[in-house]
Write an enzyme that holds these catalytic residues in place. Structure first.
Site, mmCIF file in Angstrom:
data_model
loop_
_atom_site.group_PDB
_atom_site.id
_atom_site.type_symbol
_atom_site.label_atom_id
_atom_site.label_comp_id
_atom_site.label_asym_id
_atom_site.label_seq_id
_atom_site.Cartn_x
_atom_site.Cartn_y
_atom_site.Cartn_z
ATOM 1 N N TYR A 60 -15.758 -5.802 -4.410
ATOM 2 C CA TYR A 60 -15.405 -6.600 -3.297
ATOM 3 C C TYR A 60 -16.290 -7.923 -3.168
ATOM 4 O O TYR A 60 -17.355 -7.808 -2.694
ATOM 5 C CB TYR A 60 -15.439 -5.854 -1.955
ATOM 6 C CG TYR A 60 -14.234 -4.636 -1.930
ATOM 7 C CD1 TYR A 60 -13.176 -4.760 -2.929
ATOM 8 C CD2 TYR A 60 -14.282 -3.707 -1.169
ATOM 9 C CE1 TYR A 60 -12.388 -3.699 -3.067
ATOM 10 C CE2 TYR A 60 -13.620 -2.517 -1.170
ATOM 11 C CZ TYR A 60 -12.471 -2.483 -2.157
ATOM 12 O OH TYR A 60 -11.443 -1.470 -1.965
ATOM 13 N N SER A 207 -4.570 1.095 2.648
ATOM 14 C CA SER A 207 -3.476 0.333 3.097
ATOM 15 C C SER A 207 -2.309 1.042 4.003
ATOM 16 O O SER A 207 -1.100 0.810 3.589
ATOM 17 C CB SER A 207 -2.791 -0.626 1.915
ATOM 18 O OG SER A 207 -3.616 -1.250 1.171
ATOM 19 N N PHE A 214 2.871 -3.901 9.245
ATOM 20 C CA PHE A 214 3.251 -3.052 10.196
ATOM 21 C C PHE A 214 2.712 -3.610 11.611
ATOM 22 O O PHE A 214 2.985 -3.025 12.647
ATOM 23 C CB PHE A 214 2.972 -1.594 10.060
ATOM 24 C CG PHE A 214 3.999 -1.004 9.311
ATOM 25 C CD1 PHE A 214 5.385 -1.047 9.400
ATOM 26 C CD2 PHE A 214 3.647 -0.088 8.070
ATOM 27 C CE1 PHE A 214 6.546 -0.400 8.695
ATOM 28 C CE2 PHE A 214 4.211 0.330 7.349
ATOM 29 C CZ PHE A 214 5.867 0.263 7.463
ATOM 30 N N GLY A 217 5.062 -7.476 11.145
ATOM 31 C CA GLY A 217 6.420 -7.870 10.022
ATOM 32 C C GLY A 217 6.008 -9.061 9.313
ATOM 33 O O GLY A 217 5.176 -9.446 8.812
#
Length: 343
Positions: A60, A207, A214, A217
């Site tokens: 990361y 995730s 969610f 959308g």
């Protein structure tokens, strides 16, 4: 703020907060890196709230997210957290991604993470992706040595198939398997989740909010900056997004009836999968974090669980999880141990 309940992750003794915090988006993949001071404030806010299971990885950045966590934990809060990081994705040959699980790399990656995090020991050390050139027994054999040396406490695997998990566990007990598991990523339910449960391996769901889908959308995807890597995912391409938006709308309707947000409902669904499952939603905003932990108090009936699952059955979502060529559990088989010749 109410304290977060604790849970046993796996059967080897590790205890974590029942919800973790994925830290990747603070540094990479979600547009430009976020201001360091704000992210340290968020991490401390999470720890104060009882969310003490922090998830990072050397890739990361690369490296910048581990350095960020190292700074956040330098003020005497190290003993309050369970720290998870990962190895296995290396950048070589002009930043071309290489998956590595050979013993020398395992050891050097661990030493690098310890230094960047500023810690003596890593609580949970995952193989981030499986090196299909190296028998899993060889990789885990080196991880076992690191446990014996006190450099790591528990071993995990990420994106590993059921057979890979089983072979690894025979060398040294695996504490946790990190899986992409959410209402719209359910392929792990067929074989991987039952294997973990048979072996007493905890499940960490990454995730769990479908990479933010969610929350709003299709509107969420449209709002992302162009350099956000999520914009490239197959499920968010125009030909698939319109179909997948209908799933979000149905989840939203049930959330409205429940008096919670769609994100809280999606997280609650993961929490209801069992007391061996810990989701690690990521965020870069304190207000979103506060919303996410409220999912722990959302109670779902068996009928509501069935209704949710009818919206998002394993074959309801259009588009693959990743672009073609990305390593996942579906291509994580390694050669037999008998084929290995140490160099």
């Amino acid at each position: 703020m109410a304290s977060i309940r604790r849970m046993k992750l796996g059967s080897q003794g590790l205890e974590v907060s029942a919800q973790g915090l994925g830290c990747v988006g603070m540094s990479v993949f979600s547009g430009p890196p976020k201001p360091e001071a704000d992210m340290i404030k968020l991490i401390h806010h999470a720890i104060d709230a009882g969310v003490a299971f922090l998830d990072t990885a050397d890739v990361y950045g690369p490296f910048t997210n581990e350095l960020l966590l190292g700074k956040a934990l330098s003020g005497g809060v190290r003993d309050e957290v369970e720290l998870a990081t990962k190895f296995g994705i290396s950048f070589e040959d002009n930043k071309r991604e290489i998956i590595r699980g050979d013993p020398a790399y395992v050891r050097s990656a661990c030493e690098g993470s310890l230094k960047r995090l500023g810690v003596d020991s890593i609580d949970l050390y995952y193989q981030h992706r499986i090196d299909t050139r190296v028998p899993i027994e060889v990789t885990v054999g080196e991880l076992k040595k690191l446990v014996e040396e006190g450099k790591i406490k528990y071993i995990g695997l990420s994106e590993a198939s059921a057979s890979t998990i089983r072979r690894a566990h025979a060398v040294h007990p695996i504490t946790a398997a990190q899986l992409e598991w959410s209402l719209w990523s359910r392929d792990v339910e067929e074989e991987i989740v039952p294997t973990c449960r048979e072996l007493g391996i905890g499940i960490v769901a990454y995730s769990p909010l479908a990479r933010g889908f969610f929350s709003l959308g299709a509107k969420f995807i449209e709002s992302l900056p162009n350099n956000d890597s999520r914009k490239k995912l197959p499920r968010f391409q125009a030909e698939n997004l319109e179909h997948n938006e209908t799933i979000f709308q149905r989840v939203s309707e049930l959330a409205a009836r429940k008096g919670c947000t769609p994100s809280q409902l999606a997280l609650a669904w993961i929490h209801h999968q069992g007391n061996d499952v810990c989701p690690i939603p990521g965020t870069t905003k304190i207000e979103n974090f506060d919303q996410n932990i409220k999912a722990l108090s959302v109670k779902l009936t068996p009928e509501e669980m069935a209704e949710l699952e009818s919206f998002a059955s394993a074959d309801a979502v259009k588009g693959d999880r990743y672009q073609t060529g990305i390593s996942t559990w579906m291509n994580s088989e390694t050669p037999p141990l008998s084929s290995w010749k140490a160099t």
